[in-house]
Scaffold this active site. Structure first.
Site, PDB file in Angstrom:
ATOM      1  CB  SER A 148      -0.897   0.002   1.248  1.00 35.01           C
ATOM      2  OG  SER A 148      -1.613   1.209   1.364  1.00 35.01           O
ATOM      3  CE1 TYR A 162      -3.943  -1.857   4.921  1.00 38.15           C
ATOM      4  CE2 TYR A 162      -3.016   0.325   4.546  1.00 38.15           C
ATOM      5  CZ  TYR A 162      -3.537  -0.854   4.044  1.00 38.15           C
ATOM      6  OH  TYR A 162      -3.645  -1.038   2.687  1.00 38.15           O
TER       7      TYR A 162
END
Length: 268
Positions: A148, A162
């Site tokens: 990501s 995350y």
């Protein structure tokens, strides 16, 4: 398209929705044999049925890929159904929001286990099979990790766990690439930016507009565009690429400040 992917055995974890579903669909369209892995059998079967309806070969498999038992079973299923394993797309991930102050150790551990530990265990299980497949053509081991922009490149409030998991994936990828290169196995990652998935479809237009305004390409990316990157890294054409993280973000991470986008618009 990449003809070298035809007839290859592919696992896509987290393949029942979003980016993972798009990746699985892309491999199915390329002629690969796809094992769609999800926590829920019904979700995996539904995604596999869509691939089959489009003329591809796919089946579903339920597994908790944050456990060694789950990843071992998933790889064994691919070998049993397809005769071997050529490509692993480690895509499983979650992104619950919590500030650092309100985040519990259990919250943190759950995200790390689902996103980062599952990557390690999936790669470990796949590599064990890929290394011993002497009967299959050399250089056919491909591992593609979905990371990501958040973590490796940027940060976002509420996503500390995350971001840590996604940055950790790239650290893991680089050493895995070195260890597996002598066996003809490449390990790469894709870094999606703002991608339109079913999870965003119901959000207010004003919110979505704020996101696209921050992207030089002035739009969201599609899951098919992410799939295209994964297919390339899994193809024979990418045999000499390993330890690389490919950003697919419409230039989202390029501007130094928001005013850079305004200056660019004034020059056009």
């Amino acid at each position: 398209m990449h003809p070298s992917l035809n007839g290859r055995s592919v696992i896509v974890t987290g393949g029942s929705k979003g980016i993972g579903r798009g990746i699985a669909r892309g491999f199915g369209a390329a002629g690969a044999w796809v094992l769609v892995v999800s926590r829920r059998q019904a979700d995996a079967d539904a995604a596999a049925a869509d691939i089959a309806a489009a003329g591809g070969v796919a089946s579903g498999f339920a597994a908790d890929v944050s456990t060694p038992e789950g990843t071992a079973a998933m790889v064994a299923a691919a070998v049993a159904r397809h005769g071997g394993l050529d490509v692993l797309c480690a895509n499983a991930g979650i992104y619950p929001a919590a500030t650092i102050e309100e985040m519990t150790p259990a919250d943190f551990d759950h995200v790390i286990a689902t996103n980062l530990r599952s990557t390690f265990l999936s790669v470990q299980a796949a590599a064990r099979v890929m290394k011993r497949q002497a009967a299959r053509p050399a250089g056919r081991g491909r591992i593609v990790i979905t990371s990501s922009t958040t973590g490796p490149i940027t940060g976002y409030p509420g996503w500390a766990h995350y971001g840590a998991s996604k940055a950790g994936q790239l650290g893991f990828m680089r050493t895995a690439a070195i260890e597996l290169a002598p066996f003809g196995i490449t390990v790469n990652a894709i870094i999606p930016g703002a991608i339109m998935t079913e999870g965003l479809a119901g959000l207010p237009e004003s919110f979505l507009a704020r996101i696209t305004a921050a992207v030089p390409a002035k739009r969201f990316g599609t899951v098919d565009e992410i799939a295209a990157g994964a297919l390339f890294l899994a193809s024979d054409e990418a045999a000499y690429i390993t330890g690389h993280a490919l950003s697919i973000d419409g230039g989202m991470t390029l501007p130094e400040f928001e005013m850079a986008l305004e200056e660019g618009s004034s020059l056009s």
